[in-house]
Design a protein around this motif. Structure first.
Motif, PDB file in Angstrom:
ATOM      1  N   SER A 120     -17.668 -34.876  43.051  1.00 55.73           N
ATOM      2  CA  SER A 120     -18.733 -35.547  42.295  1.00 55.73           C
ATOM      3  C   SER A 120     -19.859 -36.050  43.183  1.00 55.73           C
ATOM      4  CB  SER A 120     -18.159 -36.723  41.506  1.00 55.73           C
ATOM      5  OG  SER A 120     -17.763 -37.763  42.386  1.00 55.73           O
ATOM      6  N   LYS A 174     -19.452 -45.025  37.260  1.00 56.17           N
ATOM      7  CA  LYS A 174     -18.578 -43.883  37.511  1.00 56.17           C
ATOM      8  C   LYS A 174     -17.987 -43.896  38.924  1.00 56.17           C
ATOM      9  CE  LYS A 174     -20.984 -40.807  34.278  1.00 56.17           C
ATOM     10  NZ  LYS A 174     -21.802 -39.565  34.153  1.00 56.17           N
ATOM     11  N   GLU A 178     -13.896 -43.654  39.586  1.00 55.24           N
ATOM     12  CA  GLU A 178     -13.276 -42.620  40.410  1.00 55.24           C
ATOM     13  C   GLU A 178     -12.699 -43.202  41.696  1.00 55.24           C
ATOM     14  OE1 GLU A 178     -14.423 -38.394  42.658  1.00 55.24           O
ATOM     15  OE2 GLU A 178     -15.980 -39.534  41.596  1.00 55.24           O
ATOM     16  N   LEU A 197     -23.954 -41.730  40.234  1.00 57.44           N
ATOM     17  CA  LEU A 197     -22.651 -42.303  39.888  1.00 57.44           C
ATOM     18  C   LEU A 197     -22.723 -43.831  39.803  1.00 57.44           C
ATOM     19  CD1 LEU A 197     -20.326 -40.169  42.213  1.00 57.44           C
ATOM     20  CD2 LEU A 197     -20.898 -39.772  39.809  1.00 57.44           C
TER      21      LEU A 197
END
Length: 231
Positions: A120, A174, A178, A197
């Motif tokens: 990501s 995010k 994660e 993110l």
């Protein structure tokens, strides 16, 4: 737009020194302190526009004329859309510059500190592994943390408040959702989170500019497992 113009008026207290030399605020009165605090709070939002000195003078002149009840020297309604276009362009330009700087910082972090990078784009380094008990996205975690920009500016810290915080892991940015799944209970992790993110091009004014890469050091103190899904 109406909210932005309201904030423009309220930031007068912070910038009046730009008019006729430096004019020191009299903060001996409680009411003046109140207006000063409002000015600094909302003036910080306009700092991100990186106004030139002449723009600051024009900005203050407009505020002062409005407060003094003087006629407008330009048509505010006509220029409202132009201001919106200028705001959008400067925000986009600033976000792009911050993202470019952030990517260089993230890459340097990975190479210089032997950190890891996920698919990501999240970069991380486990400082203390902790136990084998790791949270899932649906779990609630209790953490101590410190957050900084890449220039070292601290924008948030539970350490400073001396108060750990708890939240469902899937209800935050995010990068946290994660990243905290990569460390065990009792462990500590360093996260370098690109803007996509985190808070994106808009940022979280006034402390986090648009496009900012964020750095967090997080201690995972506890995990509260989510109830098992009903069949």
């Amino acid at each position: 737009m109406k909210k932005m113009f309201a904030l423009t008026l309220m930031s007068a207290a912070m910038l009046t020194g730009c008019m006729k030399g430096e004019q020191k605020a009299d903060l001996s009165k409680e009411e003046n302190k109140i207006f000063y605090s409002v000015g600094t709070m909302h003036g910080a939002r306009f700092k991100t526009l990186e106004m030139s000195e002449t723009e600051k003078v024009a900005f203050i002149a407009g505020i002062k004329d409005s407060l003094d009840g003087k006629p407008e020297q330009v048509n505010s309604q006509e220029y409202a859309m132009k201001f919106r276009e200028l705001l959008t362009k400067r925000t986009e330009d600033m976000a792009k510059g911050n993202k470019d700087k952030g990517m260089k910082f993230l890459d340097s972090f990975v190479s210089s500190e032997q950190a890891q990078k996920t698919a990501s784009g999240l970069a991380y380094k486990v400082l203390t592994a902790g136990s084998n008990d790791k949270p899932a996205a649906e779990d609630t975690v209790t953490v101590h943390y410190k957050g900084t920009l890449i220039d070292g500016t601290e924008f948030d810290s539970s350490y400073a408040r001396n108060n750990p915080t708890s939240f469902p892991l899937n209800r935050v940015i995010k990068g946290w959702t994660e990243g905290l799944q990569l460390v065990g209970k009792g462990g500590k992790i360093k996260l370098v989170i690109p803007s996509e993110l985190a808070y994106g091009d808009q940022g979280a004014p006034p402390k986090i500019p648009g496009g900012s890469t964020l750095i967090f050091e997080v201690e995972l103190l506890d995990i509260q497992k989510a109830p098992a899904a009903k069949k």
